[in-house]
Motif scaffolding. Structure first.
Motif, PDB file in Angstrom:
ATOM      1  N   HIS A 191      -8.830  -4.845 -10.800  1.00 50.03           N
ATOM      2  CA  HIS A 191      -8.618  -3.258  -9.839  1.00 50.03           C
ATOM      3  C   HIS A 191      -8.903  -3.608  -8.686  1.00 50.03           C
ATOM      4  N   LEU A 192      -8.429  -2.512  -7.465  1.00 54.95           N
ATOM      5  CA  LEU A 192      -9.142  -2.760  -6.318  1.00 54.95           C
ATOM      6  C   LEU A 192      -8.642  -0.929  -5.713  1.00 54.95           C
ATOM      7  N   TYR A 193     -10.580  -0.327  -5.600  1.00 60.93           N
ATOM      8  CA  TYR A 193     -10.385   0.384  -5.786  1.00 60.93           C
ATOM      9  C   TYR A 193     -11.084   0.709  -4.337  1.00 60.93           C
ATOM     10  N   VAL A 194     -10.125   1.555  -3.257  1.00 62.64           N
ATOM     11  CA  VAL A 194     -10.343   2.326  -2.097  1.00 62.64           C
ATOM     12  C   VAL A 194     -10.885   4.070  -1.490  1.00 62.64           C
ATOM     13  N   PRO A 195     -12.111   4.187  -1.428  1.00 65.98           N
ATOM     14  CA  PRO A 195     -12.425   5.141  -1.786  1.00 65.98           C
ATOM     15  C   PRO A 195     -12.394   5.815  -0.055  1.00 65.98           C
ATOM     16  N   LEU A 196     -11.767   6.883   0.013  1.00 62.82           N
ATOM     17  CA  LEU A 196     -11.203   7.611   1.353  1.00 62.82           C
ATOM     18  C   LEU A 196     -12.460   8.920   1.553  1.00 62.82           C
ATOM     19  N   GLN A 197     -12.622   8.789   2.529  1.00 64.13           N
ATOM     20  CA  GLN A 197     -13.674  10.203   3.220  1.00 64.13           C
ATOM     21  C   GLN A 197     -12.496  11.132   3.154  1.00 64.13           C
ATOM     22  N   GLU A 198     -11.828  11.283   3.864  1.00 59.78           N
ATOM     23  CA  GLU A 198     -10.327  12.801   3.801  1.00 59.78           C
ATOM     24  C   GLU A 198      -9.281  12.198   3.126  1.00 59.78           C
ATOM     25  N   PRO A 199      -9.161  13.090   1.939  1.00 59.08           N
ATOM     26  CA  PRO A 199      -7.784  12.662   0.921  1.00 59.08           C
ATOM     27  C   PRO A 199      -6.011  12.942   2.030  1.00 59.08           C
ATOM     28  N   VAL A 200      -5.831  11.986   1.346  1.00 62.23           N
ATOM     29  CA  VAL A 200      -3.928  11.872   2.250  1.00 62.23           C
ATOM     30  C   VAL A 200      -3.607  12.387   1.072  1.00 62.23           C
ATOM     31  N   THR A 201      -2.121  12.166   1.713  1.00 63.79           N
ATOM     32  CA  THR A 201      -0.973  13.386   0.874  1.00 63.79           C
ATOM     33  C   THR A 201      -0.330  12.097  -0.244  1.00 63.79           C
ATOM     34  N   ALA A 202       0.358  12.329  -1.564  1.00 62.35           N
ATOM     35  CA  ALA A 202       0.765  11.430  -2.678  1.00 62.35           C
ATOM     36  C   ALA A 202       1.506  10.596  -1.529  1.00 62.35           C
ATOM     37  N   GLY A 203       2.598  11.066  -0.873  1.00 62.36           N
ATOM     38  CA  GLY A 203       3.138  10.035   0.303  1.00 62.36           C
ATOM     39  C   GLY A 203       2.681   9.306   0.924  1.00 62.36           C
ATOM     40  N   GLU A 204       1.994   9.993   2.144  1.00 59.73           N
ATOM     41  CA  GLU A 204       1.257   9.130   2.423  1.00 59.73           C
ATOM     42  C   GLU A 204       0.495   7.391   1.104  1.00 59.73           C
ATOM     43  N   ALA A 205      -0.289   7.585   0.450  1.00 59.04           N
ATOM     44  CA  ALA A 205      -0.575   7.346  -0.661  1.00 59.04           C
ATOM     45  C   ALA A 205       0.079   5.902  -1.190  1.00 59.04           C
ATOM     46  N   ARG A 206       0.865   6.570  -1.264  1.00 57.99           N
ATOM     47  CA  ARG A 206       2.382   5.867  -1.856  1.00 57.99           C
ATOM     48  C   ARG A 206       2.642   4.441  -0.924  1.00 57.99           C
ATOM     49  N   GLU A 207       2.975   5.135  -0.019  1.00 62.17           N
ATOM     50  CA  GLU A 207       3.730   4.243   1.284  1.00 62.17           C
ATOM     51  C   GLU A 207       2.780   3.224   1.740  1.00 62.17           C
ATOM     52  N   VAL A 208       1.998   3.577   1.838  1.00 58.60           N
ATOM     53  CA  VAL A 208       0.461   2.019   1.814  1.00 58.60           C
ATOM     54  C   VAL A 208      -0.072   1.604   0.584  1.00 58.60           C
ATOM     55  N   VAL A 209       1.044   2.009  -0.396  1.00 60.14           N
ATOM     56  CA  VAL A 209       0.660   0.748  -1.325  1.00 60.14           C
ATOM     57  C   VAL A 209       1.229  -0.123  -2.112  1.00 60.14           C
ATOM     58  N   GLU A 210       2.548   0.601  -1.303  1.00 65.15           N
ATOM     59  CA  GLU A 210       4.236   0.284  -1.564  1.00 65.15           C
ATOM     60  C   GLU A 210       4.097  -0.577  -0.560  1.00 65.15           C
ATOM     61  N   ALA A 211       3.732  -1.045   0.672  1.00 62.81           N
ATOM     62  CA  ALA A 211       3.735  -2.466   1.523  1.00 62.81           C
ATOM     63  C   ALA A 211       2.822  -2.906   1.287  1.00 62.81           C
ATOM     64  N   LEU A 212       1.550  -2.493   0.605  1.00 62.52           N
ATOM     65  CA  LEU A 212       0.415  -3.467   0.201  1.00 62.52           C
ATOM     66  C   LEU A 212       1.470  -4.543  -0.452  1.00 62.52           C
ATOM     67  N   ALA A 213       2.620  -3.626  -1.598  1.00 66.85           N
ATOM     68  CA  ALA A 213       2.586  -4.744  -2.740  1.00 66.85           C
ATOM     69  C   ALA A 213       4.160  -5.342  -2.321  1.00 66.85           C
ATOM     70  N   PHE A 214       4.732  -5.867  -0.798  1.00 66.67           N
ATOM     71  CA  PHE A 214       4.846  -6.398  -0.028  1.00 66.67           C
ATOM     72  C   PHE A 214       4.333  -7.300  -0.033  1.00 66.67           C
ATOM     73  N   ARG A 215       3.205  -7.060   0.319  1.00 64.14           N
ATOM     74  CA  ARG A 215       2.299  -8.651   0.178  1.00 64.14           C
ATOM     75  C   ARG A 215       1.405  -9.437  -1.068  1.00 64.14           C
ATOM     76  N   ALA A 216       0.918  -8.675  -1.765  1.00 63.99           N
ATOM     77  CA  ALA A 216       0.946  -9.119  -2.869  1.00 63.99           C
ATOM     78  C   ALA A 216       1.819  -8.967  -3.847  1.00 63.99           C
TER      79      ALA A 216
END
Length: 568
Positions: free
Chosen positions: A63-88
C-alpha cells in the motif's frame, strides 16, 4: 493492535479525498511484479515531489498512501489512480472507484490470513508525512507526468470502454470456458500480453511457467519483435515475463527465443513463388510488413524500382498541391480520403509496383478504421482522385481488388513545378489512432512546413476549423509532441511517438485489430476451401489424343450417318 481485520473509508461524506491510496495486490500480479510496481510508482511520486507512506501485507501486497494538503474530488482522485494503474498492472483502482464503500486496510490492521499490515516507512517519517502532507503543486506535477495515461482514461470513457471491462475479458481468457470464448472473440493476443504484464496464467492451459513463457515468446516472435525489444519490455511494461523467468533470464531467454522464432517460422504459411519474389521487408507506418494479396498483374504496366519512386515523389507533389485542396470540398469524408491516398502512396513505395492489390483490412489497420469504412471510401477515392487511382480488376476469392496508380496528364505540370520533399509519407501513425485524424493532419502540417507555422497558417494549409485545430494543438502540446515558440508551432523531436503510442494504449488497440482480422481471414479462407468449386482447365475436361467412345465399322454410308446421329 486490533484483533479483527479492519479498514478505513477513503472518501469523506461529501465525496472528497484527502489521501490517495494505491493498493498493489498479489491477486492481480505476481509478488515480484508487485515489488517492481511499488518501486516504479515510488520513483514516479518522488520525481513529482510527492512524499508517501508505504506498508506491506502478509500476502505480499503493498500500500502506498499519498496525503494531500487540499482535498480533491472523488472524480479527480479516481482519474489519477486509474492513470497510475496503466503504469503498474498490479495496482487495484477499485477502492477509488466506489465513493460510498471504498476503503483501505491501514498499517497495524489485522489480515484475514494472519499477521498485520507492516509499516515500511519509519514511524517518525510517516508521522511527519501525514502531518505536513503534500502541496497541490506536487499533485499538479504528477498529473503533468501522467498526461498520456490521463488522456487514455478520458478517451476510454468517451468511447464507452472501461478498464473493468478489459479486466473481465482477461479473466475470461484465464478460465477454461472463457478460453473458448476468448478464441471466438479473437482476444488470444491480449491474453498473452496480460500474462507478460502480470505473470499470472491459467494453469489449465499452461502446466508450468515454462509453457506460459513460451506462449508469450511465440506471440512476440509472431509480432516480428527482436530479442532486444523483449529485454526492454521485461524491464518495464512486461515485468510479468521477467517474473516467470526469476533469476534464470540471462541463461534461458536466448535459448527459448531461438525456439520461438523457429516455431513461428514453421507455422508461417508459405507464399506462391511470384509473391515471394515481390516480398519486401520494409515496414510501413510502424506496422508489421504487409504483402500483396495475389491480385492480377499486368506486365505491360510494371515499372522499375527507380521509376516507381519517381512516380510516388511526383504524386506526393500533386497530393499536397492539388488533391488535398480538392478533397477538402468533400464534406465529412474529406480527412479520411486524404489519409487513404497517403496510405496508397506509402504502400506503393514499399511494394515497388504501381499495381496495388491491398485489401480493405490492411488499409483499415494502417488508418485505424473499420474495414467497412475503407470499402466505402475506396470508390469515393477512385472518383475524386481524377485518374490517379483506377480499379483494373475486381477481387475474387482470396484476392483483393487491383488498382492502377498513375500520374494523369493534367497533373504532370504540377509535378514538375514542385521540388521533391524529404521525409516519409505516412497514413495514420499508431499514436493518432487515439488522438484522431485532425491531430494527425495538424502534426503532419507542422512536421512538413518549411518554417514553423502559426495557428492561422495551419488553418489555411489544413482546411480544418480553428476550433477543432485549437483542440488538437492543445492536446498534442499537453502530451509533449509539439511546443509553441514565439507564436509558432514546432514538433518536439525528442518525443518518441512509439513509446507515446504504448502509453496511450494505441499499440494494444492496433494489435487487437490485427488479431481480429487474422481470424476473419482464416474463417473466410476456410469457407472458400469448403465451398469454392475448383476451376478445371480445358485439357482436364477433354483430351483429343484419347478415344472416349468406339463405333463399330459400318458398310453403308446411310447407316454410318445414322449411327453418328444416334451417337450424337
Amino acid at each position: 493492535m486490533p484483533k479483527a481485520p479492519a479498514a478505513v473509508l477513503i472518501h469523506a461524506v461529501d465525496g472528497s479525498v484527502r489521501t490517495l491510496c494505491l493498493d498493489l495486490d498479489t491477486s492481480k500480479a505476481r509478488k515480484t511484479v508487485v515489488d517492481d510496481d511499488a518501486a516504479r510508482l515510488g520513483a514516479l511520486l518522488s520525481t513529482a515531489g510527492l512524499a508517501y507512506v508505504e506498508d506491506s501485507s502478509p500476502s505480499g501486497g503493498r500500500h502506498l498512501y499519498v496525503p494531500l494538503q487540499e482535498p480533491v474530488t472523488a472524480g479527480e482522485a479516481r482519474e489519477v489512480v486509474e492513470a497510475l494503474a496503466f503504469r503498474a498492472p498490479s495496482l487495484d483502482a477499485n477502492p477509488h472507484q466506489n465513493v460510498t464503500d471504498g476503503c483501505i486496510r491501514v498499517p497495524g490492521s489485522a489480515h484475514k490470513s494472519g499477521g498485520h499490515q507492516n509499516l515500511i516507512t519509519p514511524l517518525t517519517d510517516a508521522y511527519g508525512i501525514l502531518t505536513l502532507r503534500n502541496p497541490p503543486v506536487a499533485l499538479a506535477k504528477l498529473r503533468e507526468d501522467l498526461a498520456p495515461e490521463l488522456y487514455r482514461v478520458r478517451h476510454l470513457k468517451r468511447t464507452g470502454q472501461t478498464r473493468a471491462a478489459a479486466t473481465t475479458a482477461s479473466l475470461k481468457a484465464h478460465h477454461p470456458h472463457g478460453a473458448r470464448q476468448d478464441k471466438q472473440a479473437h482476444c488470444t493476443d491480449s491474453h498473452l500480453r496480460a500474462v507478460a504484464r502480470t505473470g499470472l496464467y491459467d494453469t489449465s492451459r499452461y502446466a508450468s511457467d515454462s509453457e506460459a513463457r513460451m506462449a508469450v515468446l511465440n506471440h512476440f516472435a509472431a509480432c516480428t519483435w527482436t530479442v532486444d525489444q523483449v529485454h526492454a519490455g521485461m524491464a518495464d511494461e512486461y515485468a510479468g515475463l521477467a517474473a516467470l523467468y526469476g533469476t534464470k533470464t540471462e541463461r534461458l531467454l536466448p535459448i527459448e527465443w531461438a525456439k520461438a522464432q523457429a516455431w513461428t517460422a514453421k507455422r508461417t504459411p508459405s507464399k506462391a513463388p511470384s509473391q515471394q519474389a515481390e516480398r519486401s521487408s520494409a515496414r510501413i507506418n510502424n506496422t508489421s510488413p504487409t504483402y500483396l494479396t495475389g491480385g492480377s498483374s499486368n506486365p505491360a504496366t510494371s515499372q522499375s524500382s527507380g521509376s516507381i519512386h519517381q512516380l510516388v515523389n511526383d504524386l506526393e507533389n500533386v497530393l499536397y498541391a492539388a488533391l488535398d485542396v480538392r478533397f477538402q470540398t468533400l464534406g465529412r469524408a474529406s480527412i479520411s480520403l486524404r489519409f487513404l491516398i497517403r496510405a496508397v502512396l506509402a504502400y506503393l513505395r514499399t511494394n515497388q509496383t504501381n499495381l496495388l492489390d491491398v485489401g480493405c483490412r490492411t488499409f483499415a489497420v494502417a488508418l485505424g478504421k473499420d474495414h467497412v469504412t475503407i470499402a466505402r471510401l475506396l470508390p469515393l477515392l477512385e472518383k475524386a482522385s481524377a485518374g490517379v487511382l483506377t480499379r483494373v480488376d475486381r477481387g475474387r476469392g482470396r484476392n483483393a481488388d487491383t488498382y492502377l496508380v498513375q500520374l494523369p496528364r493534367e497533373f504532370e505540370q504540377i509535378a514538375r513545378d514542385h521540388t521533391w520533399r524529404k521525409g516519409k509519407i505516412h497514413a495514420i501513425r499508431p499514436v493518432f489512432r487515439v488522438l484522431g485524424d485532425v491531430a494527425a493532419l495538424t502534426y503532419e502540417a507542422i512536421e512538413r512546413a518549411h518554417h514553423s507555422p502559426t495557428t492561422a497558417d495551419l488553418t489555411r494549409s489544413t482546411g480544418i476549423s480553428r476550433t477543432a485545430l485549437r483542440d488538437a494543438l492543445t492536446g498534442m502540446e499537453t502530451l509533449g509532441m509539439i511546443r509553441r515558440h514565439h507564436g509558432s508551432w514546432q514538433a518536439v523531436a525528442t518525443t518518441n511517438l512509439l513509446q507515446l503510442a504504448d502509453r496511450l494504449g494505441a499499440t494494444d488497440d492496433r494489435q487487437e485489430q490485427i488479431t481480429r482480422y487474422r481470424h476473419q481471414r482464416a474463417a473466410w479462407h476456410a469457407w472458400l476451401d469448403r465451398h469454392l468449386v475448383p476451376q478445371l482447365e480445358e485439357h482436364e475436361l477433354y483430351d483429343q489424343e484419347i478415344d472416349e467412345y468406339w463405333l463399330p465399322p459400318i458398310e453403308d454410308e446411310y447407316e454410318h450417318q445414322r449411327s453418328l446421329w444416334n451417337a450424337a
